[in-house]
Scaffold this motif. Structure first.
Motif, PDB file in Angstrom:
ATOM      1  N   ARG A   1      -4.125  -9.266   3.693  1.00  0.00           N
ATOM      2  CA  ARG A   1      -2.698  -9.077   3.402  1.00  0.00           C
ATOM      3  C   ARG A   1      -2.162  -7.808   4.060  1.00  0.00           C
ATOM      4  N   LEU A   2      -3.024  -6.815   4.246  1.00  0.00           N
ATOM      5  CA  LEU A   2      -2.569  -5.535   4.781  1.00  0.00           C
ATOM      6  C   LEU A   2      -2.846  -5.356   6.270  1.00  0.00           C
ATOM      7  N   PHE A   3      -3.962  -5.925   6.745  1.00  0.00           N
ATOM      8  CA  PHE A   3      -4.312  -5.739   8.159  1.00  0.00           C
ATOM      9  C   PHE A   3      -5.265  -6.837   8.595  1.00  0.00           C
ATOM     10  N   GLU A   4      -5.285  -7.094   9.892  1.00  0.00           N
ATOM     11  CA  GLU A   4      -6.167  -8.114  10.453  1.00  0.00           C
ATOM     12  C   GLU A   4      -7.567  -7.554  10.656  1.00  0.00           C
ATOM     13  N   GLY A   5      -8.553  -8.431  10.528  1.00  0.00           N
ATOM     14  CA  GLY A   5      -9.920  -8.066  10.869  1.00  0.00           C
ATOM     15  C   GLY A   5     -10.512  -7.001   9.971  1.00  0.00           C
ATOM     16  N   THR A   6     -11.431  -6.223  10.559  1.00  0.00           N
ATOM     17  CA  THR A   6     -12.155  -5.182   9.836  1.00  0.00           C
ATOM     18  C   THR A   6     -11.620  -3.816  10.246  1.00  0.00           C
ATOM     19  N   LEU A   7     -11.310  -2.996   9.261  1.00  0.00           N
ATOM     20  CA  LEU A   7     -10.736  -1.678   9.511  1.00  0.00           C
ATOM     21  C   LEU A   7     -11.773  -0.750  10.133  1.00  0.00           C
ATOM     22  N   PRO A   8     -11.393   0.074  11.117  1.00  0.00           N
ATOM     23  CA  PRO A   8     -12.314   1.109  11.592  1.00  0.00           C
ATOM     24  C   PRO A   8     -12.740   2.012  10.432  1.00  0.00           C
ATOM     25  N   VAL A   9     -13.860   2.692  10.573  1.00  0.00           N
ATOM     26  CA  VAL A   9     -14.358   3.534   9.480  1.00  0.00           C
ATOM     27  C   VAL A   9     -13.442   4.727   9.235  1.00  0.00           C
ATOM     28  N   PHE A  10     -13.124   5.459  10.279  1.00  0.00           N
ATOM     29  CA  PHE A  10     -12.283   6.645  10.139  1.00  0.00           C
ATOM     30  C   PHE A  10     -10.888   6.354  10.690  1.00  0.00           C
ATOM     31  N   ASN A  11      -9.881   6.486   9.816  1.00  0.00           N
ATOM     32  CA  ASN A  11      -8.503   6.215  10.187  1.00  0.00           C
ATOM     33  C   ASN A  11      -7.697   7.491   9.975  1.00  0.00           C
ATOM     34  N   LEU A  12      -7.461   8.205  11.059  1.00  0.00           N
ATOM     35  CA  LEU A  12      -6.735   9.466  10.987  1.00  0.00           C
ATOM     36  C   LEU A  12      -5.241   9.201  11.132  1.00  0.00           C
ATOM     37  N   GLY A  13      -4.461   9.750  10.194  1.00  0.00           N
ATOM     38  CA  GLY A  13      -3.021   9.597  10.250  1.00  0.00           C
ATOM     39  C   GLY A  13      -2.314  10.931  10.321  1.00  0.00           C
TER      40      GLY A  13
ATOM     41  N   GLU B   1       6.654  24.938  10.347  1.00  0.00           N
ATOM     42  CA  GLU B   1       6.664  25.903   9.241  1.00  0.00           C
ATOM     43  C   GLU B   1       5.252  26.348   8.869  1.00  0.00           C
ATOM     44  N   GLY B   2       4.268  25.952   9.665  1.00  0.00           N
ATOM     45  CA  GLY B   2       2.890  26.354   9.408  1.00  0.00           C
ATOM     46  C   GLY B   2       2.156  25.486   8.414  1.00  0.00           C
ATOM     47  N   ILE B   3       2.688  24.318   8.074  1.00  0.00           N
ATOM     48  CA  ILE B   3       2.014  23.392   7.148  1.00  0.00           C
ATOM     49  C   ILE B   3       1.577  22.174   7.956  1.00  0.00           C
ATOM     50  N   HIS B   4       0.279  22.090   8.194  1.00  0.00           N
ATOM     51  CA  HIS B   4      -0.292  21.037   9.030  1.00  0.00           C
ATOM     52  C   HIS B   4      -0.990  20.025   8.125  1.00  0.00           C
ATOM     53  N   ALA B   5      -0.479  18.797   8.098  1.00  0.00           N
ATOM     54  CA  ALA B   5      -0.983  17.780   7.177  1.00  0.00           C
ATOM     55  C   ALA B   5      -1.556  16.594   7.937  1.00  0.00           C
ATOM     56  N   VAL B   6      -2.718  16.133   7.476  1.00  0.00           N
ATOM     57  CA  VAL B   6      -3.328  14.924   8.031  1.00  0.00           C
ATOM     58  C   VAL B   6      -3.826  14.060   6.878  1.00  0.00           C
ATOM     59  N   GLN B   7      -3.912  12.780   7.135  1.00  0.00           N
ATOM     60  CA  GLN B   7      -4.505  11.851   6.171  1.00  0.00           C
ATOM     61  C   GLN B   7      -5.749  11.227   6.783  1.00  0.00           C
ATOM     62  N   MET B   8      -6.822  11.165   5.984  1.00  0.00           N
ATOM     63  CA  MET B   8      -8.018  10.448   6.399  1.00  0.00           C
ATOM     64  C   MET B   8      -8.194   9.247   5.480  1.00  0.00           C
ATOM     65  N   GLU B   9      -7.988   8.069   6.042  1.00  0.00           N
ATOM     66  CA  GLU B   9      -8.247   6.813   5.337  1.00  0.00           C
ATOM     67  C   GLU B   9      -9.622   6.339   5.780  1.00  0.00           C
ATOM     68  N   LEU B  10     -10.545   6.298   4.853  1.00  0.00           N
ATOM     69  CA  LEU B  10     -11.936   5.984   5.157  1.00  0.00           C
ATOM     70  C   LEU B  10     -12.274   4.578   4.668  1.00  0.00           C
TER      71      LEU B  10
ATOM     72  N   GLY C   1      -0.469   7.754   7.645  1.00  0.00           N
ATOM     73  CA  GLY C   1      -0.234   8.813   6.674  1.00  0.00           C
ATOM     74  C   GLY C   1       0.813   8.367   5.681  1.00  0.00           C
ATOM     75  N   GLY C   2       0.530   8.595   4.400  1.00  0.00           N
ATOM     76  CA  GLY C   2       1.464   8.201   3.361  1.00  0.00           C
ATOM     77  C   GLY C   2       2.510   9.269   3.109  1.00  0.00           C
ATOM     78  N   TRP C   3       3.110   9.210   1.923  1.00  0.00           N
ATOM     79  CA  TRP C   3       4.225  10.106   1.626  1.00  0.00           C
ATOM     80  C   TRP C   3       3.788  11.564   1.604  1.00  0.00           C
ATOM     81  N   ILE C   4       2.581  11.827   1.135  1.00  0.00           N
ATOM     82  CA  ILE C   4       2.105  13.214   1.075  1.00  0.00           C
ATOM     83  C   ILE C   4       2.050  13.817   2.472  1.00  0.00           C
ATOM     84  N   THR C   5       1.438  13.119   3.393  1.00  0.00           N
ATOM     85  CA  THR C   5       1.348  13.607   4.769  1.00  0.00           C
ATOM     86  C   THR C   5       2.729  13.781   5.375  1.00  0.00           C
ATOM     87  N   ARG C   6       3.579  12.786   5.181  1.00  0.00           N
ATOM     88  CA  ARG C   6       4.903  12.801   5.810  1.00  0.00           C
ATOM     89  C   ARG C   6       5.831  13.835   5.173  1.00  0.00           C
TER      90      ARG C   6
END
Length: 271
Positions: A158-170, A217-226, A205-210
């Motif tokens: 429902r969310l994505f095709e196939g198999t998700l990669p292990v590390f998903n950096l956003g 402003e010196g705030i560097h945000a990343v999301q790791m979806e594993l 990246g979800g709402w927190i990252t965005r």
């Protein structure tokens, strides 16, 4: 430090880990309203507090939600706007699983007035704590390295095709952190033998990252979806697999250490 909504462990480095979806607690009366699949908490980001248990050794501050995402999703836009227009997702207060199965029993469905109440009770305090830690760390170091921790089952048609990669950096398509930080993390993932990765693929990246990522402003945000298969069984009882987890942890540690090294470099250069 502990509250009814979250656990907070303050560290001394500029690294801040947010873990919004690993909670497994339900609020009073909610369990009797949920379907069996809802009670399984299948969409939990299982065991991330254990997987990232080494973060304190790096001086990281860790903020972890105690409540299940089925109470309220701390990584959704509180206005209700979809993070991925035109694609399947779940709401601020989910009414279905990622697979589209109902969470509430017939006659026990979510009431419209519950949305504002749950936001005030559970969403706002978590984000107040997160904002406070961002301000504290920035005041101390001049910048913040916000790392939002997530995991998800490898196959959800429902969310994505196939198999998700292990590390998903956003990085919200490169807007939530400096491009050089994104590149440094990507280099670590690309060199991780036996693992697949992608940058700003299905999960940008979800709402927190965005919301919090403001590199100017010196705030560097990343999301790791594993992908969960990297460290656990993806079906009940969602067993933590120690041998697999150690391999994933080695990569995650290198990612966080790389972020700190990058931070040291910008602190030294004054940029």
């Amino acid at each position: 430090m502990s509250g009814g909504i979250y656990d907070l462990s303050q560290g001394s480095s500029p690294l801040l880990l947010s873990i919004p979806h690993a909670g497994r607690e339900l609020t009073s009366g909610l369990a009797r309203r949920l379907t069996p699949v809802g009670l399984s908490l299948i969409d939990t980001d299982w065991w991330l507090e254990r997987l990232y248990g080494f973060a304190g050794e790096l001086g990281a501050t860790v903020l972890r939600a105690k409540l299940s995402r089925y109470v309220i999703d701390l990584n959704r836009d509180p206005s209700g706007v979809s993070l991925y227009p035109g694609q399947a997702t779940t709401e601020l207060i989910p009414t279905t699983t990622f697979d589209g199965e109902p969470l509430y029993l017939p006659g026990q469905e979510l009431r419209p007035e519950e949305v504002a109440d749950r936001r005030q009770r559970w969403f706002d305090p978590y984000h107040a704590a997160l904002a406070t830690e961002i301000a504290r760390i920035k005041a101390r170091h001049g910048f913040v390295l916000l790392y939002d921790c997530h995991s998800i089952r490898s196959r959800i048609p429902r969310l994505f095709e196939g198999t998700l990669p292990v590390f998903n950096l956003g990085t919200n398509s490169g807007t939530s952190c400096a491009s050089s930080l994104e590149a440094a993390i990507t280099d670590v993932l690309a060199s991780a033998e036996g693992f697949t990765h992608i940058v700003n693929g299905r999960f940008k990246g979800g709402w927190i990252t965005r919301h919090y990522g403001q590199p100017d402003e010196g705030i560097h945000a990343v999301q790791m979806e594993l992908a969960c298969r990297a460290y656990m069984a993806e079906q009940p009882p969602f067993t933590y697999l120690e041998a697999e987890a150690q391999k994933a942890q080695a990569v995650l540690r290198e990612v966080l250490e790389t972020m700190l090294t990058w931070g040291d470099a910008i602190a030294t250069s004054g940029t």
